[in-house]
Design an enzyme around this catalytic site. Structure first.
Site, mmCIF file in Angstrom:
data_model
loop_
_atom_site.group_PDB
_atom_site.id
_atom_site.type_symbol
_atom_site.label_atom_id
_atom_site.label_comp_id
_atom_site.label_asym_id
_atom_site.label_seq_id
_atom_site.Cartn_x
_atom_site.Cartn_y
_atom_site.Cartn_z
ATOM 1 N N SER A 13 0.841 -1.202 0.000
ATOM 2 C CA SER A 13 0.000 0.000 0.000
ATOM 3 C C SER A 13 0.870 1.244 0.000
ATOM 4 C CB SER A 13 -0.899 0.005 1.235
ATOM 5 O OG SER A 13 -1.759 -1.111 1.206
ATOM 6 N N CYS A 14 0.280 2.341 -0.422
ATOM 7 C CA CYS A 14 0.946 3.636 -0.458
ATOM 8 C C CYS A 14 1.532 3.933 0.917
ATOM 9 C CB CYS A 14 -0.071 4.698 -0.855
ATOM 10 S SG CYS A 14 0.605 6.347 -1.008
ATOM 11 N N PRO A 15 2.746 4.399 1.011
ATOM 12 C CA PRO A 15 3.651 4.864 -0.035
ATOM 13 C C PRO A 15 4.691 3.820 -0.465
ATOM 14 C CG PRO A 15 4.519 5.586 2.049
ATOM 15 C CD PRO A 15 3.252 4.778 2.341
ATOM 16 N N ASP A 40 -2.327 -1.575 -5.900
ATOM 17 C CA ASP A 40 -2.863 -0.390 -5.222
ATOM 18 C C ASP A 40 -3.385 0.607 -6.262
ATOM 19 O OD1 ASP A 40 -3.426 1.764 -3.610
ATOM 20 O OD2 ASP A 40 -1.352 2.182 -3.066
#
Length: 75
Positions: A13-15, A40
């Site tokens: 997932s981000c980042p 994502d």
């Protein structure tokens, strides 16, 4: 598209996809192409912004089966 290295960011997932993409590009030489695969949906805008900010052009991108594929050329 031909590429020199591949990075699998599926499940991250981000980042993390961007952070790890940056690390992978740093280990490459200018002109080489990195293929990044993510799951994502936020990575679409993130990769575009990352490419513009870092001078590593986003050569091609697309989606397939819920996955996002990006090809970045090391600047």
């Amino acid at each position: 598209m031909q590429f020199d290295q591949e990075f699998d960011a599926r499940g991250l997932s981000c980042p993390l996809p961007i952070v790890k993409t940056k690390k992978a590009l740093n280990a490459m030489t200018s002109g080489q192409v990195l293929k990044v695969t993510t799951t994502d949906p936020g990575s679409v805008k993130d990769m575009e912004a990352f490419a513009n900010q870092t001078g590593n052009p986003l050569v091609e991108s697309g989606t397939a089966g819920g996955e996002y594929v990006f090809y970045l050329r090391k600047g």
